[in-house]
Enzyme design. Sequence first.
Site, short mmCIF file in Angstrom:
data_model
loop_
_atom_site.label_atom_id
_atom_site.label_comp_id
_atom_site.label_asym_id
_atom_site.label_seq_id
_atom_site.Cartn_x
_atom_site.Cartn_y
_atom_site.Cartn_z
N ASP A 22 32.36 -62.50 -12.16
CA ASP A 22 33.36 -63.34 -12.81
C ASP A 22 32.91 -64.80 -12.70
O ASP A 22 32.04 -65.13 -11.88
CB ASP A 22 34.71 -63.12 -12.13
CG ASP A 22 35.79 -64.04 -12.64
OD1 ASP A 22 36.00 -64.09 -13.86
OD2 ASP A 22 36.40 -64.74 -11.81
N LEU A 23 33.51 -65.68 -13.50
CA LEU A 23 33.15 -67.10 -13.47
C LEU A 23 34.27 -67.96 -12.89
O LEU A 23 34.19 -68.45 -11.78
CB LEU A 23 32.79 -67.56 -14.89
CG LEU A 23 31.59 -66.87 -15.54
CD1 LEU A 23 31.35 -67.40 -16.95
CD2 LEU A 23 30.33 -67.04 -14.68
N ASP A 24 35.36 -68.16 -13.67
CA ASP A 24 36.44 -69.04 -13.23
C ASP A 24 37.06 -68.55 -11.93
O ASP A 24 37.43 -67.38 -11.80
CB ASP A 24 37.54 -69.11 -14.30
CG ASP A 24 37.12 -69.90 -15.52
OD1 ASP A 24 36.52 -70.98 -15.36
OD2 ASP A 24 37.42 -69.45 -16.66
#
Length: 268
Positions: A22-24
């Site tokens: 995942d990023l955020d």
Amino acid sequence: MRMVVFWRTMIDAAGLRALTLDLDDTLWPMRPTIERAEAALQAWLETHAPATAARLRDRAWARAVRAGVQRDHPDRHHDLTFLRREAIRVALRESGDDPALAEPAFEVFYAERQRVELFADARPALERLAARWPLVAVSNGNADVRRVGLGDYFVAHVGAREAGVAKPHPGIYQAALAAAGVAPQAALHVGDDPLLDVVGARRAGLAAVWVNRHGHDWDAALQPKDCGCGGGDMARALHAGGVQPQPHERPHAQVAHLLELCERLGLA
């Protein structure tokens, strides 16, 4: 509060062939990023569409505009770029400004949205992980790993907009697995959201690690969040409703930061 660590199943690092991340709120904090982007948008509107800027200072009205766009376009809930641009367009039209300004206005927001401040552990962890396994970014948001300066660590980036579905739908994980060229049992997903990342990945057949930076209790973290309807909060509000986690869908492990993940996976 005592933090319970779930390490019910040891992850066989030797059996891993790829990691999805995942990023955020996994690599950088989401909320300050979105707040900076919204501030840049507001400043641009003050000059180019002052009537819209004035109305958007009313946060209740701004939320109503976003809610209306979401209500009118249920088939686009996976596409946060569309939802954001369309909300700008509606705000412009209802304020008497030129709706065509939505395109340049969104670009101002989008450019600032790519200016992220990484967690201190993110880059050194990515260096270690990418040296060992192919990494695929999997996100409901519209950050671009190349534009944020992390593209060299990833072999692919699968966004909800491109996949046509958002986490926790198994389709986005299947797209990530296809990009990595591995089977679900050979992949590990890493992310901060218990529902979108952990439960979603488990249901798609991947092992899952929960990045729990704030020491939350698992059961409490499963509860609905107060939504400002921006970025990751919007993704959780739009896509986590109705997900009923089962006891066996807990994470294989939880870590406080990504360097701890590297340690757990045996990376020096």
